[in-house]
Design a protein around this motif. Structure first.
Motif, mmCIF file in Angstrom:
data_model
loop_
_atom_site.group_PDB
_atom_site.id
_atom_site.type_symbol
_atom_site.label_atom_id
_atom_site.label_comp_id
_atom_site.label_asym_id
_atom_site.label_seq_id
_atom_site.Cartn_x
_atom_site.Cartn_y
_atom_site.Cartn_z
ATOM 1 N N ASP A 154 0.882 -1.162 0.000
ATOM 2 C CA ASP A 154 0.000 0.000 0.000
ATOM 3 C C ASP A 154 0.921 1.213 0.000
ATOM 4 N N LEU A 155 0.784 2.057 -1.018
ATOM 5 C CA LEU A 155 1.643 3.233 -1.140
ATOM 6 C C LEU A 155 0.789 4.453 -1.425
ATOM 7 N N PRO A 156 1.286 5.636 -1.048
ATOM 8 C CA PRO A 156 0.467 6.840 -1.170
ATOM 9 C C PRO A 156 0.147 7.272 -2.600
ATOM 10 N N ASP A 157 1.027 6.955 -3.554
ATOM 11 C CA ASP A 157 0.772 7.425 -4.920
ATOM 12 C C ASP A 157 1.687 6.711 -5.911
ATOM 13 N N ASN A 158 1.447 6.990 -7.202
ATOM 14 C CA ASN A 158 2.242 6.365 -8.257
ATOM 15 C C ASN A 158 3.717 6.731 -8.159
ATOM 16 N N ALA A 159 4.009 7.949 -7.728
ATOM 17 C CA ALA A 159 5.411 8.364 -7.610
ATOM 18 C C ALA A 159 6.145 7.511 -6.579
ATOM 19 N N ALA A 160 5.480 7.193 -5.479
ATOM 20 C CA ALA A 160 6.100 6.337 -4.457
ATOM 21 C C ALA A 160 6.336 4.938 -5.010
ATOM 22 N N ALA A 161 5.358 4.407 -5.745
ATOM 23 C CA ALA A 161 5.512 3.076 -6.339
ATOM 24 C C ALA A 161 6.645 3.070 -7.356
ATOM 25 N N ALA A 162 6.715 4.109 -8.172
ATOM 26 C CA ALA A 162 7.791 4.199 -9.160
ATOM 27 C C ALA A 162 9.147 4.324 -8.479
ATOM 28 N N ALA A 163 9.218 5.095 -7.409
ATOM 29 C CA ALA A 163 10.482 5.250 -6.680
ATOM 30 C C ALA A 163 10.965 3.914 -6.135
ATOM 31 N N LEU A 164 10.049 3.131 -5.563
ATOM 32 C CA LEU A 164 10.424 1.819 -5.025
ATOM 33 C C LEU A 164 10.915 0.897 -6.129
ATOM 34 N N ALA A 165 10.165 0.822 -7.222
ATOM 35 C CA ALA A 165 10.540 -0.065 -8.324
ATOM 36 C C ALA A 165 11.846 0.375 -8.981
ATOM 37 N N MET A 166 12.002 1.680 -9.201
ATOM 38 C CA MET A 166 13.213 2.175 -9.850
ATOM 39 C C MET A 166 14.445 1.973 -8.972
#
Length: 106
Positions: free
Chosen positions: A58-70
């Motif tokens: 569970d993440l606050p937004d797409n930017a957080a998800a992208a940061a984790l994946a990147m």
């Protein structure tokens, strides 16, 4: 919060790292990363076959998800695919929306 599924494919060196530190250490590292982004890790499962691990956060937004994946992918030890997950209620809402759409060639 939005749920995201991360599908991880480890390189040979990435698998060696998991074998050295253990699966629990890997799950703890992802949990800490998600929490550092203002989210949480719901589950972490290793698998065998085409993919090596499935993680739901569970993440606050797409930017957080992208940061984790990147960040994970930039290690060079794992490739990550990210999937945004929808609740049944969100699918119901989407189905009710009117969309002006013209098919290709139409």
């Amino acid at each position: 919060m939005t749920k995201y599924m991360f599908i991880a494919d480890y390189t040979t060196d990435g698998i060696k790292g998991v074998m050295k530190s253990g699966g629990t250490a890997r799950a703890d590292a992802i949990r800490e990363a998600a929490e550092g982004l203002g989210g949480s890790m719901e589950c972490f499962h290793f698998a065998f076959g085409g993919e090596d691990a499935f993680v739901i956060c569970d993440l606050p937004d797409n930017a957080a998800a992208a940061a984790l994946a990147m960040t994970a992918s930039s290690s060079g030890l794992v490739g990550v695919r990210t999937i945004v997950l929808l609740t049944p209620g969100e699918v119901d809402e989407a189905a009710k929306r009117q969309v002006k759409y013209r098919a290709p060639g139409g």
